[in-house]
Design an enzyme around this catalytic site. Structure first.
Site, PDB file in Angstrom:
ATOM      1  N   ASP A  41     -16.640 156.414 -23.649  1.00 47.38           N
ATOM      2  CA  ASP A  41     -17.576 156.312 -24.748  1.00 47.38           C
ATOM      3  C   ASP A  41     -18.098 154.867 -24.773  1.00 47.38           C
ATOM      4  OD1 ASP A  41     -18.702 156.844 -27.418  1.00 47.38           O
ATOM      5  OD2 ASP A  41     -17.085 155.546 -28.114  1.00 47.38           O
ATOM      6  N   ASP A  43     -20.026 152.938 -27.946  1.00 45.85           N
ATOM      7  CA  ASP A  43     -19.888 152.195 -29.204  1.00 45.85           C
ATOM      8  C   ASP A  43     -18.450 152.216 -29.704  1.00 45.85           C
ATOM      9  OD1 ASP A  43     -22.667 151.439 -29.803  1.00 45.85           O
ATOM     10  OD2 ASP A  43     -22.997 153.597 -29.884  1.00 45.85           O
TER      11      ASP A  43
END
Ligand code: C5P
Ligand code: MG
Length: 300
Positions: A41, A43
């Protein structure tokens, strides 16, 4: 084995089943670094959650806080954040309950951004002037993966154009990096007119993965996965991987730690509590090297 990874004894590290982690690692390292791929991922996983007590921005926040957005629009985007972020991290609600609300958040925010006629040629400057920060140890991770030809898929519900600019400016957008994210669609004059393709939000990464079968087909010789995430929605990022053999899931738990700890321990193999570094993922990638050196010593 854990003695080889002293970082697993860091105070930020929690594991529900350390024995199981050891088994997965043993089996992955035995299969060799040419069978591994990393799926991460972006953020709050590759980027920092906070620095000096101050929250760091997500891809969306980088834009929201920039001078490309009018003051009125900033207020509206802030209201959306204040409404929906607490829902995102609320451990008392189920994913089923949150999902439509998350779609609502992303949809409303993207509509507002499109109204702002954002110009493509200003994005680099916006990122430059932002407080975006990758986690400590990012360069080691990106460079290591590149040098060892290990594919890195960054799978983000953020904004692809911004994310790419962050890693480009950090000097780590290497050719082994592939990005699945929400990309902006600009008109001929270079103004934002829409977002491309199917929306990726935090709870439909599985669907996003299944739309990209070609990518996973290319990587079918790499059935071992290191997955990095910070949301329970990130756990489905590897659902497109063909004939998966082993997966080691590392979860960053940044916010509402006490309330969410149990659910993270139940679904991630390793949970990192308020850990702003990539020390643990780096240490894990490093044991492949140690093992190779061990083999080399045996050969010569
Ligand atoms: O890269 P990643 O998948 O983590 O990106 C999603 C993050 O973006 C979410 O955790 C959410 O908090 C944040 N977000 C935001 N503003 C929006 C929509 C999502 O900051 N409008
Ligand atoms: Mg995230």
């Amino acid at each position: 084995f854990n003695a080889k990874i002293p970082e697993l004894s860091n105070p930020s590290v929690c594991m529900r089943d350390p024995q199981r982690v050891q088994e997965i690692l043993q089996s992955m390292v035995k299969a060799g670094s040419n069978t591994v791929q990393v799926i991460s991922d972006f953020d709050m996983t590759l980027t920092r959650f906070a620095y000096n007590g101050k929250r760091c921005p997500t891809c969306h926040n980088i834009l929201d806080n920039s001078n490309l957005i009018s003051n009125d629009c900033k207020i509206e985007l802030k209201e959306l954040l204040n409404t929906y972020y607490p829902i995102e991290i609320d451990s008392s609600r189920s994913i089923e309950e949150k999902l439509p609300l998350m779609v609502e958040w992303w949809t409303k925010a993207h509509e507002l951004l499109v109204q702002q006629k954002i110009r493509k040629d200003l994005l680099a400057m916006v990122v430059q002037e932002s407080d975006a920060m990758l986690r400590e140890g990012y360069k080691l991770l990106f460079d290591h993966l590149y040098e060892h030809s290990i594919p890195l898929l960054i799978f983000s519900a953020g904004i692809g154009d911004i994310l790419e600019e962050v890693i480009r400016q950090a000097g780590v957008f290497h050719p082994n990096v592939k990005v699945f994210s929400n990309y902006m669609d600009f008109d001929e004059s270079g103004e934002l007119r829409a977002f491309k393709g199917e929306l990726i939000h935090i709870y439909n990464k599985r669907e996003g993965a299944l739309l990209n079968t070609g990518h996973f087909q290319e990587l079918r010789t790499r059935p071992n996965v290191l997955l990095l995430g910070d949301s329970l929605g990130d756990l489905t990022m590897a659902d497109g991987v063909h004939d998966m053999e082993n997966i080691l899931k590392i979860g960053f738990l940044n916010d509402k730690v006490e309330e969410r700890k149990q659910s993270y321990l139940d679904s991630y193999d390793i949970v990192l509590l308020k850990d702003e570094t990539l020390e643990v993922p780096n240490a894990i990638m490093h044991i492949y090297n140690q093992l190779r050196m061990f083999h080399d010593n045996l050969l010569f």
